[in-house]
Structure formats: C-alpha cells, structure tokens
Design a protein around this motif. Structure first.
Motif, PDB file in Angstrom:
ATOM      1  N   ALA A  56      17.904  -1.248 -10.979  1.00 32.15           N
ATOM      2  CA  ALA A  56      19.222  -1.034 -10.391  1.00 32.15           C
ATOM      3  C   ALA A  56      19.853   0.261 -10.887  1.00 32.15           C
ATOM      4  O   ALA A  56      20.645   0.889 -10.171  1.00 32.15           O
ATOM      5  CB  ALA A  56      20.135  -2.218 -10.705  1.00 32.15           C
ATOM      6  N   ALA A  57      19.518   0.673 -12.127  1.00 33.42           N
ATOM      7  CA  ALA A  57      20.098   1.892 -12.694  1.00 33.42           C
ATOM      8  C   ALA A  57      19.342   3.151 -12.309  1.00 33.42           C
ATOM      9  O   ALA A  57      19.784   4.259 -12.610  1.00 33.42           O
ATOM     10  CB  ALA A  57      20.150   1.766 -14.219  1.00 33.42           C
ATOM     11  N   ALA A  58      18.217   3.017 -11.642  1.00 31.34           N
ATOM     12  CA  ALA A  58      17.442   4.187 -11.238  1.00 31.34           C
ATOM     13  C   ALA A  58      18.229   5.020 -10.229  1.00 31.34           C
ATOM     14  O   ALA A  58      19.012   4.480  -9.438  1.00 31.34           O
ATOM     15  CB  ALA A  58      16.112   3.740 -10.647  1.00 31.34           C
ATOM     16  N   PRO A  59      18.045   6.351 -10.240  1.00 24.64           N
ATOM     17  CA  PRO A  59      18.813   7.219  -9.320  1.00 24.64           C
ATOM     18  C   PRO A  59      18.618   6.852  -7.844  1.00 24.64           C
ATOM     19  O   PRO A  59      19.555   6.888  -7.052  1.00 24.64           O
ATOM     20  CB  PRO A  59      18.254   8.614  -9.620  1.00 24.64           C
ATOM     21  CG  PRO A  59      17.718   8.523 -11.012  1.00 24.64           C
ATOM     22  CD  PRO A  59      17.208   7.136 -11.159  1.00 24.64           C
ATOM     23  N   GLY A  60      17.432   6.475  -7.478  1.00 22.01           N
ATOM     24  CA  GLY A  60      17.176   6.160  -6.081  1.00 22.01           C
ATOM     25  C   GLY A  60      17.837   4.889  -5.610  1.00 22.01           C
ATOM     26  O   GLY A  60      17.957   4.658  -4.399  1.00 22.01           O
ATOM     27  N   ALA A  61      18.288   4.044  -6.546  1.00 22.75           N
ATOM     28  CA  ALA A  61      18.898   2.780  -6.153  1.00 22.75           C
ATOM     29  C   ALA A  61      20.238   2.970  -5.462  1.00 22.75           C
ATOM     30  O   ALA A  61      20.738   2.044  -4.825  1.00 22.75           O
ATOM     31  CB  ALA A  61      19.074   1.882  -7.376  1.00 22.75           C
ATOM     32  N   HIS A  62      20.829   4.147  -5.582  1.00 26.29           N
ATOM     33  CA  HIS A  62      22.135   4.418  -4.977  1.00 26.29           C
ATOM     34  C   HIS A  62      22.019   5.279  -3.718  1.00 26.29           C
ATOM     35  O   HIS A  62      23.037   5.746  -3.190  1.00 26.29           O
ATOM     36  CB  HIS A  62      23.051   5.105  -6.000  1.00 26.29           C
ATOM     37  CG  HIS A  62      23.186   4.344  -7.280  1.00 26.29           C
ATOM     38  ND1 HIS A  62      23.925   3.197  -7.401  1.00 26.29           N
ATOM     39  CD2 HIS A  62      22.630   4.565  -8.501  1.00 26.29           C
ATOM     40  CE1 HIS A  62      23.857   2.739  -8.638  1.00 26.29           C
ATOM     41  NE2 HIS A  62      23.081   3.554  -9.340  1.00 26.29           N
ATOM     42  N   SER A  63      20.808   5.494  -3.268  1.00 31.07           N
ATOM     43  CA  SER A  63      20.583   6.295  -2.059  1.00 31.07           C
ATOM     44  C   SER A  63      20.248   5.374  -0.902  1.00 31.07           C
ATOM     45  O   SER A  63      19.305   4.570  -0.982  1.00 31.07           O
ATOM     46  CB  SER A  63      19.438   7.293  -2.296  1.00 31.07           C
ATOM     47  OG  SER A  63      19.069   7.922  -1.094  1.00 31.07           O
ATOM     48  N   GLY A  65      18.971   6.134   1.955  1.00 32.28           N
ATOM     49  CA  GLY A  65      17.662   6.451   2.509  1.00 32.28           C
ATOM     50  C   GLY A  65      16.534   5.825   1.701  1.00 32.28           C
ATOM     51  O   GLY A  65      15.592   5.259   2.261  1.00 32.28           O
ATOM     52  N   VAL A  66      16.633   5.944   0.376  1.00 31.49           N
ATOM     53  CA  VAL A  66      15.597   5.368  -0.490  1.00 31.49           C
ATOM     54  C   VAL A  66      15.565   3.851  -0.344  1.00 31.49           C
ATOM     55  O   VAL A  66      14.500   3.238  -0.270  1.00 31.49           O
ATOM     56  CB  VAL A  66      15.842   5.767  -1.954  1.00 31.49           C
ATOM     57  CG1 VAL A  66      14.889   5.015  -2.878  1.00 31.49           C
ATOM     58  CG2 VAL A  66      15.662   7.262  -2.131  1.00 31.49           C
ATOM     59  N   LEU A  67      16.745   3.225  -0.287  1.00 32.09           N
ATOM     60  CA  LEU A  67      16.814   1.781  -0.132  1.00 32.09           C
ATOM     61  C   LEU A  67      16.199   1.342   1.196  1.00 32.09           C
ATOM     62  O   LEU A  67      15.508   0.311   1.262  1.00 32.09           O
ATOM     63  CB  LEU A  67      18.263   1.309  -0.228  1.00 32.09           C
ATOM     64  CG  LEU A  67      18.903   1.387  -1.618  1.00 32.09           C
ATOM     65  CD1 LEU A  67      20.359   0.977  -1.544  1.00 32.09           C
ATOM     66  CD2 LEU A  67      18.144   0.506  -2.611  1.00 32.09           C
ATOM     67  N   ALA A  68      16.453   2.121   2.262  1.00 30.21           N
ATOM     68  CA  ALA A  68      15.886   1.782   3.560  1.00 30.21           C
ATOM     69  C   ALA A  68      14.365   1.873   3.538  1.00 30.21           C
ATOM     70  O   ALA A  68      13.657   1.001   4.061  1.00 30.21           O
ATOM     71  CB  ALA A  68      16.460   2.698   4.638  1.00 30.21           C
ATOM     72  N   VAL A  69      13.848   2.951   2.911  1.00 25.79           N
ATOM     73  CA  VAL A  69      12.395   3.106   2.810  1.00 25.79           C
ATOM     74  C   VAL A  69      11.785   1.981   1.987  1.00 25.79           C
ATOM     75  O   VAL A  69      10.738   1.420   2.337  1.00 25.79           O
ATOM     76  CB  VAL A  69      12.053   4.477   2.201  1.00 25.79           C
ATOM     77  CG1 VAL A  69      10.557   4.568   1.884  1.00 25.79           C
ATOM     78  CG2 VAL A  69      12.444   5.601   3.148  1.00 25.79           C
ATOM     79  N   CYS A  70      12.444   1.618   0.890  1.00 24.06           N
ATOM     80  CA  CYS A  70      11.941   0.528   0.053  1.00 24.06           C
ATOM     81  C   CYS A  70      11.944  -0.804   0.803  1.00 24.06           C
ATOM     82  O   CYS A  70      11.007  -1.608   0.685  1.00 24.06           O
ATOM     83  CB  CYS A  70      12.781   0.412  -1.221  1.00 24.06           C
ATOM     84  SG  CYS A  70      12.540   1.770  -2.382  1.00 24.06           S
ATOM     85  N   VAL A  72      11.720  -1.219   4.063  1.00 22.33           N
ATOM     86  CA  VAL A  72      10.623  -1.196   5.032  1.00 22.33           C
ATOM     87  C   VAL A  72       9.283  -1.402   4.334  1.00 22.33           C
ATOM     88  O   VAL A  72       8.406  -2.134   4.820  1.00 22.33           O
ATOM     89  CB  VAL A  72      10.644   0.135   5.812  1.00 22.33           C
ATOM     90  CG1 VAL A  72       9.389   0.264   6.678  1.00 22.33           C
ATOM     91  CG2 VAL A  72      11.885   0.225   6.689  1.00 22.33           C
ATOM     92  N   ALA A  73       9.111  -0.771   3.176  1.00 26.22           N
ATOM     93  CA  ALA A  73       7.860  -0.909   2.434  1.00 26.22           C
ATOM     94  C   ALA A  73       7.640  -2.351   1.977  1.00 26.22           C
ATOM     95  O   ALA A  73       6.522  -2.874   2.045  1.00 26.22           O
ATOM     96  CB  ALA A  73       7.856   0.034   1.237  1.00 26.22           C
ATOM     97  N   VAL A  74       8.714  -2.988   1.524  1.00 25.29           N
ATOM     98  CA  VAL A  74       8.596  -4.383   1.071  1.00 25.29           C
ATOM     99  C   VAL A  74       8.252  -5.291   2.237  1.00 25.29           C
ATOM    100  O   VAL A  74       7.391  -6.174   2.130  1.00 25.29           O
ATOM    101  CB  VAL A  74       9.899  -4.833   0.385  1.00 25.29           C
ATOM    102  CG1 VAL A  74       9.890  -6.343   0.160  1.00 25.29           C
ATOM    103  CG2 VAL A  74      10.069  -4.109  -0.943  1.00 25.29           C
ATOM    104  N   LEU A  75       8.921  -5.093   3.380  1.00 23.68           N
ATOM    105  CA  LEU A  75       8.614  -5.901   4.553  1.00 23.68           C
ATOM    106  C   LEU A  75       7.179  -5.681   5.028  1.00 23.68           C
ATOM    107  O   LEU A  75       6.484  -6.627   5.411  1.00 23.68           O
ATOM    108  CB  LEU A  75       9.593  -5.595   5.681  1.00 23.68           C
ATOM    109  CG  LEU A  75      10.998  -6.186   5.550  1.00 23.68           C
ATOM    110  CD1 LEU A  75      11.880  -5.704   6.689  1.00 23.68           C
ATOM    111  CD2 LEU A  75      10.932  -7.717   5.559  1.00 23.68           C
ATOM    112  N   ALA A  76       6.740  -4.421   4.995  1.00 23.69           N
ATOM    113  CA  ALA A  76       5.367  -4.134   5.394  1.00 23.69           C
ATOM    114  C   ALA A  76       4.383  -4.785   4.428  1.00 23.69           C
ATOM    115  O   ALA A  76       3.362  -5.353   4.848  1.00 23.69           O
ATOM    116  CB  ALA A  76       5.141  -2.621   5.437  1.00 23.69           C
ATOM    117  N   GLY A  77       4.690  -4.710   3.131  1.00 21.94           N
ATOM    118  CA  GLY A  77       3.831  -5.354   2.146  1.00 21.94           C
ATOM    119  C   GLY A  77       3.789  -6.862   2.328  1.00 21.94           C
ATOM    120  O   GLY A  77       2.728  -7.494   2.208  1.00 21.94           O
TER     121      GLY A  77
END
Length: 302
Positions: A56-63, A65-70, A72-77
């Motif tokens: 949650a504290a990672a820089p990408g967690a507040h983006s 775009g990054v959340l959307a990609v993650c 999609v990746a989780v759903l695909a996985g």
C-alpha cells in the motif's frame, strides 16, 4: 436481436466470472498467502499485514494507471488459473471414466472385480441360506433374510454389475449399457441418439443437468488438487484441499449415479416408443425379442 445478444453476452460474462474469475481470485489470494508466510510462519498474520502495508505504501499504489494495470493483470491471472484448473478437471473426469488400458488400471479393475465377486458369492450364499430357512420355518429365518439383504447392499455398493473399470464412477456411468442389454437385448450405444430425440424436453434437461454436475464435480476435485499443491509452501492449504477433494469425489459419485439412473429410466419409458417409431410391432412394454430386432435395425449391418 441486439437485446438478445446483450442478454447472451451478460450470461456468458456471469458464467465466466463464476467459473473462472472468482475461484481463480481466491486461489491467487491463497497462493500469495502461502508464498508470504511459508512453512515457518504459517500463522503469522502480522507478517501478512506488514506485506500488505508495504504494498500500500509503494509509489505505484497511488497511481490510477498502475492500479488499473494491476487489476487487469490480476483478473487475467485469475482467468488463466481458472482455465488451467478447468483443463485439469477435464483430465480428472477422463480418469474417472477411463477403461483399463495399462498395468495400473488393469490391476485396479481386477482388484475391484475380485471384491465384487467375493461380495456376490457371500450374497448368494446368504440368499440360499435364507430361502432354506424360510421353507423349513426356522426361527432365525428373518435374521437370515436381513443378512442376505445386507450382503446384497454391500455388493451393490461395489457395483450393480461386475466391475470393468478401475474406478467406481466409470462403472456406474457404463452400467446402463449392460443392464439394458440384459433386460431388453437392446444396444444402448446405438439406440441412445434416437432415444434422445424422442425424449421430452424436461427429460433431456434432467439428463443434461446430471451430466453437467459430473463435470462440475470433476472440476471441484481439480481445485482440491490445486490447493493440495499449495501445502508444499503453506500446510493449512492441505485442509482446504482435502475437504474440496472429498466433496468433489462425493459429488462425482452422486452425479454419476443420477445420470445412470436417468439413462435407464429413459429406456424403460421410451424404449417401446422407439420401436414403434421405427415401424416395429410393440404392444405394451419393450420385450427382449423386440429389443434384439431393434438392435439389428439400429446397428445397420451390411
């Protein structure tokens, strides 16, 4: 037409989400938990919470775009995981229904056959003893009858007919072929498409439901195997895997028995109609003579 396609697309999406995405997501969560905790820290919830806080504290967690990609990746996985387990379920179903082809399956088939023959001999011995006791008016006649009934039930738990498959499910699904031949001299394999076309929609729906239940049970068993694999890293997954595996096996036996009973019932109810539909004389119920003639007609000999 547009409304129909929209409704169809919605149903397919719901089915995809229920069969693949949700179970896959749950499995991915279990996998992440197993990898994070491992064997030594199997119940350390603090370790898991620290890992979640770090993510949650990672820089990408507040983006966004990054959340959307993650996402999609989780759903695909999750979908890929579900698809893989579904393929494993098809393999489980094939194993359940397999015929003896190698040394292992032949040994299992012979082992089940020996057990059935022993149970059948015990039943017939008890039946003869009960019959003699009844004829002679012995005081223990009722007890001997009950013993014969118990041995009959014990034999039928192994199989209604002598086993020819390594697993109970395969024998139960193919038992109607042999029982129908013995009762009516009708080749069920040749007659099945014609019986299916004659059957009412409600009957076909019941048969389809029971057959789908068998496939679903095999898929559930495959999920059990997948969770057992997680036990290599995190042993509590073995509890989930064992419970899921047992549930899938029980449901598979129930579905196989239901499908076989419905198949036999279809012959009992529609066999005479099939004979008449093909121009054979059949007054009342189907007889062995008519069934044999029907088999010759449907097999289309040269």
């Amino acid at each position: 037409m547009t409304a129909f396609l929209n409704a169809l697309g919605g149903k397919l999406a719901e089915r995809w989400f229920a069969l693949l995405a949700v179970p896959g997501l749950v499995y991915l969560v279990a996998l992440a938990t197993a990898v994070t905790l491992g064997r030594r820290h199997w119940r350390d919830t603090g370790r898991l919470r620290e890992r979640l806080d770090a993510l949650a504290a990672a820089p990408g967690a507040h983006s966004a775009g990054v959340l959307a990609v993650c996402a999609v990746a989780v759903l695909a996985g999750a979908a890929l995981t579900g698809t893989g387990v579904q393929a494993m379920g098809a393999l489980v179903e094939r194993v359940w229904l397999t015929a003896p082809r190698g040394p292992v399956t032949r040994w299992l088939t012979e082992r089940r056959s020996r057990g059935w023959r022993a149970a059948d001999d015990a039943y017939r011995t008890a039946l003869v003893a009960a019959g003699r006791a009844r004829l002679s008016g012995a005081a223990d006649a009722d007890g001997l009858v009950a013993e014969a009934e118990a041995r009959y039930a014990r034999r039928n738990r192994i199989g209604l007919v002598a086993p020819r498959h390594p697993f109970w499910t395969g024998d139960r699904v193919t038992t109607p072929d042999r029982r129908v031949w013995r009762a009516y001299r009708l080749d069920l394999t040749a007659a099945w498409p014609h019986l299916w076309l004659l059957a009412p929609d409600s009957t076909r729906a019941e048969l389809g439901t029971s057959r789908t239940a068998l496939t679903a049970a095999a898929r559930l068993t495959a999920w059990g195997v997948a969770y057992l694999l997680l036990a290599l890293w995190w042993w509590p997954a073995a509890l989930v895997g064992a419970a899921t595996l047992a549930t899938g096996a029980v449901r598979g036996r129930t579905a196989a028995a239901s499908f076989a009973e419905l198949a036999e019932a279809l012959v009992d109810l529609q066999g005479a109609d099939l004979a008449r539909a093909l121009g054979l004389e059949c007054e009342g119920r189907l007889t062995p003579d008519t069934g044999e003639e029907l088999t010759r007609l449907l097999s289309k000999p040269d």
